[in-house]
Design an enzyme around this catalytic site. Structure first.
Site, PDB file in Angstrom:
ATOM      1  N   GLY B 239       0.820  -1.201   0.000  1.00 27.03           N
ATOM      2  CA  GLY B 239       0.000   0.000   0.000  1.00 27.03           C
ATOM      3  C   GLY B 239       0.855   1.253   0.000  1.00 27.03           C
ATOM      4  O   GLY B 239       1.964   1.256  -0.532  1.00 27.03           O
ATOM      5  N   SER B 240       0.342   2.290   0.628  1.00 26.70           N
ATOM      6  CA  SER B 240       1.009   3.584   0.561  1.00 26.70           C
ATOM      7  C   SER B 240       2.206   3.648   1.497  1.00 26.70           C
ATOM      8  O   SER B 240       2.310   2.889   2.455  1.00 26.70           O
ATOM      9  CB  SER B 240       0.035   4.695   0.946  1.00 26.70           C
ATOM     10  OG  SER B 240      -0.228   4.638   2.336  1.00 26.70           O
ATOM     11  N   ARG B 241       3.075   4.595   1.202  1.00 27.95           N
ATOM     12  CA  ARG B 241       4.252   4.802   2.029  1.00 27.95           C
ATOM     13  C   ARG B 241       3.856   5.207   3.447  1.00 27.95           C
ATOM     14  O   ARG B 241       4.404   4.693   4.427  1.00 27.95           O
ATOM     15  CB  ARG B 241       5.111   5.889   1.385  1.00 27.95           C
ATOM     16  CG  ARG B 241       6.376   6.216   2.120  1.00 27.95           C
ATOM     17  CD  ARG B 241       7.233   7.110   1.246  1.00 27.95           C
ATOM     18  NE  ARG B 241       8.456   7.484   1.902  1.00 27.95           N
ATOM     19  CZ  ARG B 241       9.476   8.081   1.282  1.00 27.95           C
ATOM     20  NH1 ARG B 241       9.385   8.360  -0.008  1.00 27.95           N
ATOM     21  NH2 ARG B 241      10.570   8.403   1.934  1.00 27.95           N
ATOM     22  N   GLY B 243       0.982   4.634   5.021  1.00 31.01           N
ATOM     23  CA  GLY B 243       0.333   3.517   5.706  1.00 31.01           C
ATOM     24  C   GLY B 243       1.323   2.455   6.149  1.00 31.01           C
ATOM     25  O   GLY B 243       1.254   1.957   7.279  1.00 31.01           O
ATOM     26  N   GLU B 263       5.323  -3.248   1.267  1.00 31.43           N
ATOM     27  CA  GLU B 263       5.755  -2.876  -0.080  1.00 31.43           C
ATOM     28  C   GLU B 263       5.020  -1.578  -0.363  1.00 31.43           C
ATOM     29  O   GLU B 263       3.790  -1.565  -0.382  1.00 31.43           O
ATOM     30  CB  GLU B 263       5.379  -4.024  -1.027  1.00 31.43           C
ATOM     31  CG  GLU B 263       6.023  -3.939  -2.370  1.00 31.43           C
ATOM     32  CD  GLU B 263       5.137  -3.202  -3.346  1.00 31.43           C
ATOM     33  OE1 GLU B 263       5.102  -1.953  -3.275  1.00 31.43           O
ATOM     34  OE2 GLU B 263       4.492  -3.876  -4.156  1.00 31.43           O
ATOM     35  N   CYS B 300       2.413  -1.233  -8.677  1.00 32.10           N
ATOM     36  CA  CYS B 300       3.574  -0.833  -7.860  1.00 32.10           C
ATOM     37  C   CYS B 300       4.788  -0.591  -8.751  1.00 32.10           C
ATOM     38  O   CYS B 300       5.668   0.178  -8.403  1.00 32.10           O
ATOM     39  CB  CYS B 300       3.928  -1.925  -6.869  1.00 32.10           C
ATOM     40  SG  CYS B 300       2.513  -2.575  -5.982  1.00 32.10           S
ATOM     41  N   GLU B 393       6.536   9.469  -5.369  1.00 29.65           N
ATOM     42  CA  GLU B 393       5.660   8.688  -6.232  1.00 29.65           C
ATOM     43  C   GLU B 393       4.306   9.390  -6.411  1.00 29.65           C
ATOM     44  O   GLU B 393       3.714   9.860  -5.450  1.00 29.65           O
ATOM     45  CB  GLU B 393       5.423   7.306  -5.608  1.00 29.65           C
ATOM     46  CG  GLU B 393       4.571   6.390  -6.481  1.00 29.65           C
ATOM     47  CD  GLU B 393       4.218   5.058  -5.793  1.00 29.65           C
ATOM     48  OE1 GLU B 393       4.011   4.088  -6.503  1.00 29.65           O
ATOM     49  OE2 GLU B 393       4.159   5.016  -4.551  1.00 29.65           O
TER      50      GLU B 393
END
Lengths: 520, 520
Positions: B239-241, B243, B263, B300, B393
């Site tokens: 998921g998100s950085r 999170g 990831e 991703c 990103e």
């Protein structure tokens, strides 16, 4: 005389803040003073390590092996000097210094063998399938590559085998990582002797300057600034639970978190199963005394808690053990801090309700205020299970004997324990099948399970696991002893669609290194 | 209709706090409501998982394989239902649902193959040498064993292949770990379909009840309480950085820290080397458009930043790419949160000095307020290197094109980049030798390096690495795709002096599983 850090090929700053080593046996202070590294020293060492990263990563297995062997030879050649310096700094006897020198150079040569053969990289090959439907499959190949600069903290209890050129450094170099070592305050002269040998080997083997630096200084300032430096990609540490946790927390809180392999705290429980004969119980008492007092109890795998069956020969084992421990000679611990922690740990344990003192540690700490004697405490499993403070490690030659009534008590005990480096069972082979649940439970708690053997005397070999769930270590997926230790400092990299000549040798189509590979 | 969590074989609490799925293409809300799990649900799931740990760890490779195959068959049988539910919850087209179903069941069967063969356990054997001098050598044998209960967070962008029975769960089960899955709020119906299949497989295969639970609820409360629960030993997340970092921090701050395999964030840089002909540049423009817009840019491995040579065909590549991206059809992103983050990310990037907008994303977000169009921005390397915000990103179908002047610019750029899942080079094979330093540098930054290939379309195979240095993941020593993913949920255990009949089959003297072992 004043010595300073080794920052690559140059000497670190000569600062006003210095410290000296103290002989724990006599209280004498070393003639040589050691300068605390300056902030500039730390950042120079990190910059050099960073600059050396690509060159270190590009070294062949043969080049790394040649460096590690050259270093092993140099350290073997230093053994007489080490006997003088290390005995004075640690109070450890000469045979231990010679033995630990051998262990250190054995480890360096073991990693040389490993990287020369090249098999350790977990090479995996999936060849292209251009005609695959619905999509062609590309060529993918992967192997382990170095993580980058590693900081290693010298262990107080292994001035050679887990210090400057010890297992952590050897495995990091073997993986292709630059290493910055933070010396331990208790044995700086030993660190410098080995450190100079490393510098000579780095030069002689044509490694980049930043392959190695040695930093003297305080763990709380210099050590922590090393762990926080952005160039550093992993940390190796052997020491106290509090110290390891501080480093782990710092490393986890970085903008870019990095792994910390801290080997910290373990009481290495011993389970004596019911039904052993008197002869066997007597053997256990003797073996336990040897294991518990080895190196004045200052091994990570020292057996701190023993569970024995009430009745069934348990009491006679206890009296034999008590007699033997009373006869143990008092000896100097490694430094005053360790001696004080031993006294405090015993004091806390003795104060707990239901704990009886069977052998009291001598109060006479000797000329160097570091001498310590063996200590035996006892309680029963019900009392033990009622207080979490019972499971705390007391680093030194002490044993807590805990009686139990039934086999099911053992399950409750195993469940109650924290993560351990080792757990040992003593019993008859035939009988062990009845205790499979205990074994299964202990497997979740410890890195190494032993049957009818004591946990001290850790073999250095491919199969050994010197690690375990927290708080034994901060990373239970790792071992710090044996060839598997190299995996801590490596990460997998995949090459997709690469021309053969640009692949690492380990992955080239012709397999020029003749390593074992997983090929699909 | 109201659904609740699956806590082992029972339904979780029916609570007042519910949520519904929304069709991102139309804005329609699902008829079914899903109850947020109660605190009791969470602790029951964790207790069941903990209770199941030993039984799961004791499963043979054949038993685990049989469970994974049974589950794969059941999911294959669900595909028509998945097409209905998943397209409604995600706006993804039917072929994608069918393709991802195939990928999911392929992964389950791949792990079945892996554990049935048993080779993955890194079995190591050092036999006793009773006559060794000065001390006998004991018998030591080690292999990988499961870490214990694992929490898996469903990924928004892979409702099947990285969700309930996706790669994280499959690799954790294969290692012998119980799994608790936290469903994603965007596709709860898809999660429930697969979750019910898992429960059926757990029952049919005779696995313990705690082998699986499925939890609905908010990530900030329910998700975090799962990660903090003492029974949990590892976490898988895609998921998100932000999170992923929250979970990593929580897990690191526990009394017993646990590994988090998150990831998170990658711009998957593409380096176009100088000297390519017009035809090749034109091919790159076409391929890039396909890769950048695949799945509305929600992979991703989506290529977010492209470095191209000024002059030398670079400008014509840019104009071709711009034309192609203008023609890309707008399509719904997975949910409103992702669509809003895309708009915000683009907005931030567009505001940076020196960034030019070549293709502007359409503002019309459609009926479901989730539609997004492709976007192209450009700048030069000097501007790029002057602002760290350039490397962030932007999740979605956008590309930042960065022109460079000289090959040495590429080294500065590579050095400037954060950790990545992938880095791709486009060039002539002959020419690549001149860029070895760039390759060496990129190797330290990315888990997978590609030559003349685009990073989307990740192969599921033993050699793939889907991982990379932070912030690509929180653990750069791991991969979440391919057979290597199982290593995340295993730890080595050593058996010293054990009778043969009590050793795991993998380590028995006769090698009954006929696996490859390291034997000394």
């Amino acid at each position: 005389m004043t010595e300073s850090s080794l920052i690559g090929f140059t000497k670190g700053s000569v600062t006003d803040a210095t410290f000296n080593a103290t002989n724990p046996a006599t209280g004498e202070t070393s003639e040589t003073s050691f300068c605390h590294a300056s902030g500039e020293d730390v950042s120079n060492a990190c910059q050099l390590a960073s600059d050396a990263s690509l060159a270190m990563a590009a070294l062949s297995g043969a080049q790394k092996g040649s460096f590690l062997r050259d270093l092993a030879d140099r350290i073997d050649g230093l053994v007489d000097q080490l006997v003088v310096t290390m005995t004075a700094e640690t109070g450890l006897p000469e045979p231990r210094v010679r033995g630990e020198t051998g262990r250190t150079t054995f480890q360096l040569r073991m990693f040389a063998d490993l990287v020369e053969s090249g098999d350790w990289v977990d090479a995996r090959i999936d060849r292209a399938q251009p005609d695959r439907q619905p999509l062609p499959k590309p060529d993918l190949r992967s192997m382990l590559r170095p993580v980058g600069p590693v900081v290693v903290f010298c262990a107080s209890n292994f001035p050679l085998a887990f210090s400057v050129a010890g297992g952590d450094s050897a495995s990091a170099w073997a993986a292709g990582c630059p290493v910055i070592v933070k010396a331990h305050h208790a044995h700086p002269g030993t660190a410098l002797l080995v450190g100079n040998a490393v510098v000579d080997s780095v030069r002689a083997s044509g490694l980049p300057e930043g392959a190695f630096s040695l930093i003297f200084g305080d763990g709380r300032t210099v050590g922590q600034s090393l762990v926080k430096h952005p160039a550093i990609k992993a940390v190796g540490f052997t020491g106290s639970r509090a110290g390891g946790r501080v480093l782990f927390d710092l490393a986890s809180q970085r903008d870019e978190p990095i792994p910390v392999y801290a080997e910290m705290s373990s009481v290495n429980p011993i389970f004596i199963l019911p039904g052993l004969g008197n002869e066997k119980m007597s053997e256990i008492a003797a073996g336990l005394q040897g294991s518990a007092t080895l190196g004045v109890g200052q091994f990570c795998t020292n057996p701190g808690i023993v569970f024995y069956p009430r009745g069934a020969g348990g009491e006679s084992m206890v009296s034999e053990y008590v007699e033997k421990m009373k006869e143990s000679t008092s000896a100097p611990m490694l430094h005053k801090g360790i001696r004080e922690a031993y006294a405090e740990g015993l004091d806390s344990l003795e104060r707990l309700d239901g704990v009886e003192v069977l052998v009291s540690s001598a109060n006479d700490t000797g000329q160097g205020q570091c001498h310590a004697g063996a200590c035996v405490l006892s309680t029963d499993s019900k009392t033990f299970l009622s207080d979490e403070r019972m499971v705390e490690e007391v680093f030194g030659p002490s044993t807590l004997l805990v009686s139990y009534e039934t086999p099911s008590d053992l399950l409750r005990i195993a469940d109650f324990l924290e993560g351990q480096l080792t757990a040992s069972l003593f019993g008859e082979e035939m009988q062990l099948s009845e205790f499979e649940e205990l074994l299964d439970l202990l497997e979740t708690k410890a890195g190494r399970l032993l049957f009818n053997q004591f946990p001290t005397g850790v073999e250095v070999c491919p199969s050994v696991v010197h690690g375990g769930p927290y708080p034994a270590t901060t990373d239970g997926r790792s071992t710090s002893v044996g060839t598997g230790a190299i995996l801590r400092f490596a990460r997998p990299v995949c090459y997709q669609g690469f021309p053969d000549h640009l692949l690492p040798d380990e992955l080239k189509e012709g397999n020029p290194m003749e390593i074992s590979r997983h090929e699909a």
